[in-house]
Design a protein around this motif. Structure first.
Motif, mmCIF file in Angstrom:
data_model
loop_
_atom_site.group_PDB
_atom_site.id
_atom_site.type_symbol
_atom_site.label_atom_id
_atom_site.label_comp_id
_atom_site.label_asym_id
_atom_site.label_seq_id
_atom_site.Cartn_x
_atom_site.Cartn_y
_atom_site.Cartn_z
ATOM 1 N N ASP A 169 40.734 37.630 101.412
ATOM 2 C CA ASP A 169 40.852 36.857 102.658
ATOM 3 C C ASP A 169 41.364 35.436 102.430
ATOM 4 O O ASP A 169 42.176 34.930 103.211
ATOM 5 C CB ASP A 169 39.558 36.896 103.499
ATOM 6 N N GLU A 170 40.936 34.812 101.336
ATOM 7 C CA GLU A 170 41.405 33.455 101.064
ATOM 8 C C GLU A 170 42.912 33.440 100.792
ATOM 9 O O GLU A 170 43.629 32.539 101.228
ATOM 10 C CB GLU A 170 40.648 32.856 99.878
ATOM 11 N N ASP B 244 35.367 26.968 109.545
ATOM 12 C CA ASP B 244 35.280 28.427 109.409
ATOM 13 C C ASP B 244 34.442 29.046 110.525
ATOM 14 O O ASP B 244 34.389 30.267 110.645
ATOM 15 C CB ASP B 244 34.728 28.828 108.021
ATOM 16 N N ALA C 128 46.320 36.040 110.698
ATOM 17 C CA ALA C 128 46.915 35.909 109.362
ATOM 18 C C ALA C 128 47.594 37.221 108.971
ATOM 19 O O ALA C 128 48.722 37.233 108.463
ATOM 20 C CB ALA C 128 45.845 35.532 108.341
ATOM 21 N N TYR D 234 43.933 30.503 109.606
ATOM 22 C CA TYR D 234 42.561 30.786 109.216
ATOM 23 C C TYR D 234 42.076 32.144 109.734
ATOM 24 O O TYR D 234 41.477 32.928 109.006
ATOM 25 C CB TYR D 234 41.619 29.671 109.699
ATOM 26 N N ASN D 235 42.357 32.419 110.998
ATOM 27 C CA ASN D 235 41.884 33.669 111.607
ATOM 28 C C ASN D 235 42.510 34.883 110.912
ATOM 29 O O ASN D 235 43.728 34.991 110.802
ATOM 30 C CB ASN D 235 42.236 33.661 113.101
ATOM 31 N N ILE D 236 41.664 35.802 110.438
ATOM 32 C CA ILE D 236 42.130 36.910 109.606
ATOM 33 C C ILE D 236 43.088 37.844 110.351
ATOM 34 O O ILE D 236 44.081 38.322 109.801
ATOM 35 C CB ILE D 236 40.905 37.704 109.069
ATOM 36 N N ARG E 71 44.801 33.840 104.011
ATOM 37 C CA ARG E 71 44.815 32.582 104.760
ATOM 38 C C ARG E 71 45.818 31.602 104.171
ATOM 39 O O ARG E 71 46.550 30.926 104.894
ATOM 40 C CB ARG E 71 43.412 31.957 104.745
#
Lengths: 308, 308
Positions: free
Chosen positions: B175-176, A91, B190, B185-187, B179
């Motif tokens: 956010d989870e 992360d 995503a 992973y990168n918002i 993802r």
């Protein structure tokens, strides 16, 4: 940058061994003073007080001089340079310290060159609070003092830290440090508690989520800039502090308004730092780069093409 | 609120057993539809489609009617109401689901009252995507459709979820979930990936750190409002979605500008929800309360007493 006031930065210069999701990097030149100095030098002339060992490359000092950073306060001592090793989670937020070797830093006794003693802006980078106080004593009436600290000093040196807090204008810490220092989980209450300990303002950094400034005007929230490529977060906090003080050094006065603008410039400066390993990006950053990103950050708050 | 368009909300009505840092609370009336309905009703007339068991108190439906919420679409089935049990960490962010009992929800087959079929604003609360699609089919040309989803459907019903995403205007996830849905992973990346899957906009909620809107104008960041008293985060996300749609229902059009204003009203609405257990606060909220907090939230972005 002839109109900007000079900035004095005390902190570490180091070799870092980094385990990043993208791979391992050894002997990366880092340290709080190095990152903060490159960041502040985007805006203003910088003076650094630090210590390096005989293994520290002269070429790095040359690079710093080339960025209008005065390194006459960097002492070269016999022995090895401070070294830190850490591993980042995927992360890129959580990290584990694998090793810390103080080396020449252990016996560092900073003595300011006379030419540094009347510097108006002072950044006491994360360090033993006794060292921070010692440097503060050697500066004649600084106009504005910012300090950083960390969990190690909060738990290990609470009384010296308390003395330091009574002598500064602004404390810059992350949310975990704010919680530890105050003993309060809630960030707003934690900030209020810290303000009672001395500093006029506290800035709480929250990594990718930006930073909060608590001052007499209330609360200001600088948003995190959603980056597409985060490579190495090392030094982001130091670059934030350097960018903050750098911007303030270009202003006539430190006011609620100039501090809020400084928060956005600090966020922008730090956002570049994390885009490359070590000081690779921060050491080549221009004022125009930062100005452009501040504009991008401000659009995060704007109400569409026709702004309000 | 006579000028606001009606809003149709489909979701759960539930009993929640909550283990909070401040103590345990049993049989708290909750559910995504309940929270979202109270939140949206601050702004506009609301119609709810949900199912409850014979154990669900009639008094709660009376309270909802008193808030201009039409509960003729709430089916009372033989059996027990949906029940969720969870434990929150001291940070009030992370939570563990201890138990989920679908009960009457397991065989829920929503049938819209005729009077609901031409509702312009539609909130498809977190639910099986087949159920979300089923409700969507029963509404005649809704003007604006918002949907929520969760990890359970992302991993378990990817194809039905993909069909749902092609039919909606805006997806609201945390956010989870963003993802997990994108596999990125990168918002920022995503969000871009999710926008390719159908929705014109995606809103990514980040708890106390606020929310990000990604649309054709770019990115808008609504800051989290730093609360001093966070008691129970249950329903905050649903209240956010309800407040968002509620505010939009008061506007002539959904535009980049009205959406950005809606983001602040959604943040404000959700910030009240977490100040008390269950629906205690959200069920008594007034438009004036929200307007006042939106003003407070906007000061987080302002440059001191003399704003820019």
């Amino acid at each position: 940058m002839t109109s900007a006031s000079p900035i004095l930065i005390i902190g570490s210069m180091a070799f870092d061994d980094l385990e990043l999701p993208t791979g391992s990097e050894r002997d990366v030149i880092g340290g709080s003073a190095t990152y903060a100095a490159f960041a502040a030098a985007v805006f203003a002339p910088v003076r650094v007080v630090a210590v390096v060992g005989d293994d520290f490359p002269e070429t790095m000092l040359t690079t710093m001089r080339g960025r209008d950073i005065d390194v006459t306060g960097v002492e070269r001592a016999a022995g090895k340079t401070f070294r830190w090793a850490g591993r980042y989670d995927t992360d890129l937020i959580h990290r584990t310290t694998l090793d810390t070797q103080l080396n020449v830093f252990a016996s560092f006794n900073p003595k300011l060159p006379d030419s540094f003693r009347s510097t108006p802006f002072l950044l006491l980078g994360n360090n033993h609070p006794a060292l921070q106080l010692d440097v503060l004593e050697q500066v004649n009436n600084p106009a504005f003092v910012v300090a950083d600290t960390m969990n190690f000093w909060i738990s290990g040196e609470p009384q010296t830290l308390a003395s330091m807090l009574r002598r500064i204008d602004t404390l810059v810490v992350n949310d975990e440090e704010a919680r530890q220092l105050s003993g309060i989980y809630n960030i707003r209450r934690a900030a209020r508690d810290i303000l009672k300990r001395g500093p006029k303002r506290v800035i709480i950094k929250r990594g990718e989520h930006g930073a909060l400034l608590f001052d007499e005007e209330g609360i200001f929230a600088a948003p995190g800039f959603p980056l597409e490529d985060v490579v190495d977060p090392t030094g982001a906090g130091d670059s934030f502090a350097g960018g903050l003080l750098g911007y303030l050094a270009t202003q006539q006065q430190v006011t609620a308004l100039s501090l809020r603008r400084a928060m956005l410039h600090a966020t922008a400066t730090a956002s570049f730092c994390v885009e490359a390993v070590g000081t690779r990006r921060i050491s080549t950053l221009t004022r125009e780069d930062v100005t452009h990103r501040v504009t991008e950050i401000r659009t995060l708050y704007e109400f569409g093409a026709s702004t309000m």
